[in-house]
Design an enzyme around this catalytic site. Structure first.
Site, PDB file in Angstrom:
ATOM      1  N   GLY A  11       0.771  -1.232   0.000  1.00 35.39           N
ATOM      2  CA  GLY A  11       0.000   0.000   0.000  1.00 35.39           C
ATOM      3  C   GLY A  11       0.803   1.283   0.000  1.00 35.39           C
ATOM      4  O   GLY A  11       0.296   2.316   0.437  1.00 35.39           O
ATOM      5  N   ASN A  13       1.714   3.099  -2.660  1.00 42.83           N
ATOM      6  CA  ASN A  13       1.076   4.051  -3.570  1.00 42.83           C
ATOM      7  C   ASN A  13      -0.261   4.518  -3.011  1.00 42.83           C
ATOM      8  O   ASN A  13      -0.641   5.678  -3.188  1.00 42.83           O
ATOM      9  CB  ASN A  13       0.903   3.450  -4.974  1.00 42.83           C
ATOM     10  CG  ASN A  13       2.169   3.570  -5.783  1.00 42.83           C
ATOM     11  OD1 ASN A  13       2.712   4.651  -5.933  1.00 42.83           O
ATOM     12  ND2 ASN A  13       2.656   2.445  -6.281  1.00 42.83           N
ATOM     13  N   MET A  89      -3.065  -6.489  -8.158  1.00 46.45           N
ATOM     14  CA  MET A  89      -2.424  -7.542  -8.941  1.00 46.45           C
ATOM     15  C   MET A  89      -3.419  -8.469  -9.633  1.00 46.45           C
ATOM     16  O   MET A  89      -3.236  -9.677  -9.697  1.00 46.45           O
ATOM     17  CB  MET A  89      -1.469  -8.340  -8.051  1.00 46.45           C
ATOM     18  CG  MET A  89      -0.406  -7.490  -7.377  1.00 46.45           C
ATOM     19  SD  MET A  89       0.528  -6.432  -8.517  1.00 46.45           S
ATOM     20  CE  MET A  89       1.493  -7.658  -9.362  1.00 46.45           C
ATOM     21  N   ASN A 106      -4.040   3.018 -13.944  1.00 47.15           N
ATOM     22  CA  ASN A 106      -3.060   2.113 -13.351  1.00 47.15           C
ATOM     23  C   ASN A 106      -1.694   2.773 -13.318  1.00 47.15           C
ATOM     24  O   ASN A 106      -1.379   3.630 -14.132  1.00 47.15           O
ATOM     25  CB  ASN A 106      -2.974   0.819 -14.177  1.00 47.15           C
ATOM     26  CG  ASN A 106      -2.106  -0.231 -13.521  1.00 47.15           C
ATOM     27  OD1 ASN A 106      -2.129  -0.413 -12.308  1.00 47.15           O
ATOM     28  ND2 ASN A 106      -1.335  -0.946 -14.320  1.00 47.15           N
ATOM     29  N   HIS A 108       2.339   1.567 -13.380  1.00 45.33           N
ATOM     30  CA  HIS A 108       3.153   0.389 -13.720  1.00 45.33           C
ATOM     31  C   HIS A 108       4.634   0.746 -13.633  1.00 45.33           C
ATOM     32  O   HIS A 108       5.045   1.800 -14.130  1.00 45.33           O
ATOM     33  CB  HIS A 108       2.810  -0.101 -15.127  1.00 45.33           C
ATOM     34  CG  HIS A 108       3.522  -1.341 -15.487  1.00 45.33           C
ATOM     35  ND1 HIS A 108       3.151  -2.580 -15.013  1.00 45.33           N
ATOM     36  CD2 HIS A 108       4.629  -1.540 -16.238  1.00 45.33           C
ATOM     37  CE1 HIS A 108       3.995  -3.496 -15.467  1.00 45.33           C
ATOM     38  NE2 HIS A 108       4.895  -2.886 -16.218  1.00 45.33           N
TER      39      HIS A 108
END
Length: 187
Positions: A11, A13, A89, A106, A108
Site C-alpha cells: 500500500g 502508492n 495484482m 493504473n 506500472h
C-alpha cells in the site's frame, strides 16, 4: 472527485495518494479501498486513515465476471468517478471496464510498452537496461496496453542492485501518481 483505490499489497502508492494534502485540498475523496488479499498490509493503512475497505477474493466466486460484478455493485452507491489501481495484482476484465469506461487508471513500474506484466523492475535490471521508469495509464482490455497518461524515467546506475533500483522506481511512483491525480481533479 470520488475515487476507489484498488490495491493488493503493502500500500505505498495508496499512502502516497491518501496522505497528499494537496489532493485532499483539491477535492479528492477516497470512498473505499478494494483489496483482493485479506492479509494485505494496505488494509491496516486504510483503517488508520478511516477509509472503508472491501475485501473481495476471486476464489470466492465462480468466475472473474462474478468477482468483478460484486465490486461494481459495491461501488455503484458510492458514485465513484475514477478507480485508481495502486498495486492491484489482478487483470481487469470487461465487467469493470464497461462499468467505468476510461475511468480506471493504473501505475506500472516500467516505461511501457517495455516490461509489461509482472516483475518489471527485475526484468529491466536483469536485461542490463540503462533506464527504466514509471508509467501511468488508462486500463483497457489488454495487459498494460492502455493509453499512456504520463511516464517518468528512472536511470539504472552502474552500482545499482535490484533493490536500490526498486526503491528509486517506487519513490518516482509516489511522486508522479499524486501529480497525475491532481491534474484529473483540475479538469
Amino acid at each position: 472527485m470520488k475515487v476507489a483505490i484498488f490495491a493488493s499489497g503493502n500500500g505505498t502508492n495508496f499512502e502516497a495518494l491518501a496522505d497528499s494534502q494537496e489532493l485532499k485540498n483539491a477535492g479528492l475523496e477516497i470512498e473505499v479501498l478494494v483489496c483482493d488479499q485479506p492479509n494485505a498490509k494496505v488494509l491496516a493503512k486504510a483503517k488508520q486513515r478511516n477509509i472503508p475497505t472491501f475485501v473481495n477474493r476471486l476464489k470466492d466466486y465462480s468466475d472473474r465476471h462474478a468477482y468483478e460484478q460484486a465490486i461494481v455493485e459495491k461501488l455503484a452507491p458510492l458514485k465513484i468517478e475514477y478507480i485508481l489501481l495502486a498495486g492491484y495484482m489482478k487483470v481487469v476484465t470487461s465487467t469493470l471496464l464497461s462499468a467505468y469506461p476510461n475511468k480506471i487508471i493504473n501505475i506500472h513500474p516500467s516505461l511501457l510498452p517495455k516490461y509489461s506484466g509482472l516483475e518489471s523492475i527485475q526484468r529491466a535490471f536483469d536485461a542490463g537496461e540503462s533506464e527504466t521508469g514509471v508509467t501511468i495509464h488508462y486500463i483497457d482490455s489488454g495487459v498494460d496496453t492502455g493509453p499512456i497518461i504520463r511516464q517518468a524515467t528512472v536511470p539504472i546506475l552502474k552500482n545499482d542492485t535490484a533493490e536500490t533500483l526498486e526503491a528509486r522506481v517506487h519513490a518516482t511512483e509516489h511522486q508522479i501518481y499524486p501529480e497525475v491525480v491532481l491534474e484529473l481533479l483540475k479538469k
